[in-house]
Each structure stands twice: as structure tokens, then as C-alpha cells.
Design an enzyme around this catalytic site. Structure first.
Site, mmCIF file in Angstrom:
data_model
loop_
_atom_site.group_PDB
_atom_site.id
_atom_site.type_symbol
_atom_site.label_atom_id
_atom_site.label_comp_id
_atom_site.label_asym_id
_atom_site.label_seq_id
_atom_site.Cartn_x
_atom_site.Cartn_y
_atom_site.Cartn_z
ATOM 1 N N CYS A 264 -10.470 0.070 4.175
ATOM 2 C CA CYS A 264 -9.176 -0.164 3.633
ATOM 3 C C CYS A 264 -8.557 1.262 3.454
ATOM 4 O O CYS A 264 -9.299 2.155 2.863
ATOM 5 C CB CYS A 264 -9.094 -0.900 2.316
ATOM 6 S SG CYS A 264 -7.356 -1.177 1.556
ATOM 7 N N LEU A 265 -7.433 1.623 3.896
ATOM 8 C CA LEU A 265 -6.871 2.778 3.527
ATOM 9 C C LEU A 265 -6.513 3.152 2.151
ATOM 10 O O LEU A 265 -6.532 4.370 1.772
ATOM 11 C CB LEU A 265 -5.638 2.867 4.331
ATOM 12 C CG LEU A 265 -5.484 2.904 6.045
ATOM 13 C CD1 LEU A 265 -4.301 2.922 6.480
ATOM 14 C CD2 LEU A 265 -6.647 4.010 6.520
ATOM 15 N N HIS B 3 -6.903 -9.805 5.401
ATOM 16 C CA HIS B 3 -6.970 -8.590 4.438
ATOM 17 C C HIS B 3 -5.727 -8.314 4.172
ATOM 18 O O HIS B 3 -5.491 -8.049 2.719
ATOM 19 C CB HIS B 3 -7.875 -7.581 5.262
ATOM 20 C CG HIS B 3 -8.023 -6.293 4.626
ATOM 21 N ND1 HIS B 3 -9.383 -5.737 4.392
ATOM 22 C CD2 HIS B 3 -6.900 -5.363 4.107
ATOM 23 C CE1 HIS B 3 -9.047 -4.503 3.522
ATOM 24 N NE2 HIS B 3 -7.776 -4.331 3.677
ATOM 25 N N GLU B 4 -4.596 -8.186 5.145
ATOM 26 C CA GLU B 4 -3.262 -7.583 4.834
ATOM 27 C C GLU B 4 -2.450 -8.400 3.798
ATOM 28 O O GLU B 4 -1.868 -7.866 2.830
ATOM 29 C CB GLU B 4 -2.753 -7.146 6.067
ATOM 30 C CG GLU B 4 -3.300 -5.998 6.863
ATOM 31 C CD GLU B 4 -3.878 -4.911 6.408
ATOM 32 O OE1 GLU B 4 -3.168 -4.321 5.239
ATOM 33 O OE2 GLU B 4 -4.706 -4.371 6.688
ATOM 34 N N HIS C 72 -3.250 -8.009 0.401
ATOM 35 C CA HIS C 72 -2.861 -6.928 -0.505
ATOM 36 C C HIS C 72 -1.166 -7.351 -1.030
ATOM 37 O O HIS C 72 -1.009 -7.014 -2.041
ATOM 38 C CB HIS C 72 -2.172 -5.801 0.865
ATOM 39 C CG HIS C 72 -3.573 -4.761 1.052
ATOM 40 N ND1 HIS C 72 -3.974 -3.948 -0.036
ATOM 41 C CD2 HIS C 72 -3.977 -4.536 2.007
ATOM 42 C CE1 HIS C 72 -5.115 -3.456 0.394
ATOM 43 N NE2 HIS C 72 -4.995 -3.653 1.631
ATOM 44 N N GLN D 267 0.859 -1.155 0.113
ATOM 45 C CA GLN D 267 0.109 0.126 0.070
ATOM 46 C C GLN D 267 0.743 1.410 -0.038
ATOM 47 O O GLN D 267 0.459 2.244 -0.335
ATOM 48 C CB GLN D 267 -0.929 -0.002 1.178
ATOM 49 C CG GLN D 267 -1.786 -1.001 1.078
ATOM 50 C CD GLN D 267 -2.781 -0.933 2.565
ATOM 51 O OE1 GLN D 267 -2.433 -1.510 3.236
ATOM 52 N NE2 GLN D 267 -3.946 -0.238 2.323
#
Ligand code: NI
Length: 168
Positions: free
Chosen positions: A92-93, A134-135, A138, A51
Site C-alpha cells: 500500500c502506498l 483494498h481501495e 480505504h 490516501q
């Protein structure tokens, strides 16, 4: 420490698959500290290196109320130990302003290394399980919007593209 720029959907760099971390050096420690600062500043509970446009298998999380329990996972993998699904409204950022319900396995065992390269295992469930899954997504170039219907995803995409154009 420094606040890093967070890539936003549909930026294609979020689709890159990250490579394993091989150097447990000072540069890694600086990156971890910057990622933690960036996550806290953005009020996030997790941040993957992808990210911030660093394509290495590294993530930071903190699901505590007080925001004083940072956890670092280098080269994380997981296996499902409880395949009953939990539902959470995920955000999510990299997809700012959107929250949608996603189902994921409830309990997982995580295998990872710490910032010195020491291996560890952790059994987690609930919000921490969801957050780590979730991470890790990514790091594989996946986003939570991939679990939504194409219609929902394209609506989110066009709204964010409009905002991104307006802020340029
Ligand atoms: Ni995210």
C-alpha cells in the site's frame, strides 16, 4: 496536473470514512487526473482519495503491465460473486515498504459511476478484484494492516513512525 501528498500509516486521517461524490464537475476531473499521476509516479496499482486526504468515495486503479489502462471508480460498491478466497502479498502506498499476505474473496461484481456520473457494473477477479477491495477499504477508513495480527501491525507501525520522525 500535480503530484499529491500521500498520507502514511498510522496517520489518523486514513481512518476517516469518505462521503459519496455528488458533483461530477471539473474539480472532480482535476482530482482524478492528479490521483492518476500520483499513483503512477509512486508505482502503485491503486489509489483511493482518502490516501491523498480527500474524503470522497473515489478511487483509481491500473493493474496493467504497461501502465496505460487507468480505471476510475466513483462511489464504488461491490458484492461477492465467488467467495473462494485468493491470497496476495498486498502492499500500500500508505504503508510504504511492507508487503503481507491477505485473503479476500476471489470474484466480485463492482457497481460504480464514471467521472461523468454514468453508472456501470463490472465483474472482476484476480489481482483487480483484490485491488478494488483494498481501495474500497480505504474509503471506509480501513487498511490492509488491519487484517494482520496485532503484533505484526504494531511492528509495522513503530518502524514507520521511526522513519517518519527521521524524515521530518
Ligand atoms: Ni492502499
Amino acid at each position: 496536473m500535480a503530484i499529491l501528498q500521500i498520507l502514511e500509516f498510522p496517520d489518523q486521517r486514513l481512518r476517516q470514512v469518505a462521503s459519496p461524490v455528488t458533483s461530477f464537475d471539473e474539480a472532480l476531473e482535476v482530482l482524478i487526473n492528479n490521483m492518476l499521476e500520483t499513483m503512477y509516479e509512486a508505482n502503485g496499482i491503486g489509489l483511493a482519495a482518502t490516501q491523498v486526504n480527500v474524503h470522497q468515495r473515489l478511487l483509481v486503479v491500473d493493474v496493467s503491465e504497461e501502465k496505460e489502462s487507468p480505471q476510475v471508480f466513483v462511489n464504488p460498491k461491490f458484492e461477492v460473486i465467488e467467495d473462494e478466497l485468493s491470497e496476495y502479498d498486498e502492499g500500500c502506498l500508505s504503508v510504504p515498504g511492507f508487503y503481507e499476505t491477505v485473503s479476500r474473496p476471489k470474484g466480485i461484481r463492482v457497481f460504480a459511476q464514471d467521472k461523468q456520473g454514468n453508472s456501470f457494473e463490472l465483474e472482476v477477479e484476480g489481482i483487480l478484484s483484490t485491488c478494488i477491495q483494498h481501495e474500497i477499504d480505504h474509503l471506509d477508513g480501513k487498511l490492509f494492516v488491519d487484517y494482520l495480527s496485532p503484533l505484526k501491525r504494531s511492528r509495522i507501525r513503530s518502524k514507520l513512525e521511526k522513519e517518519q520522525k527521521a524524515s521530518k
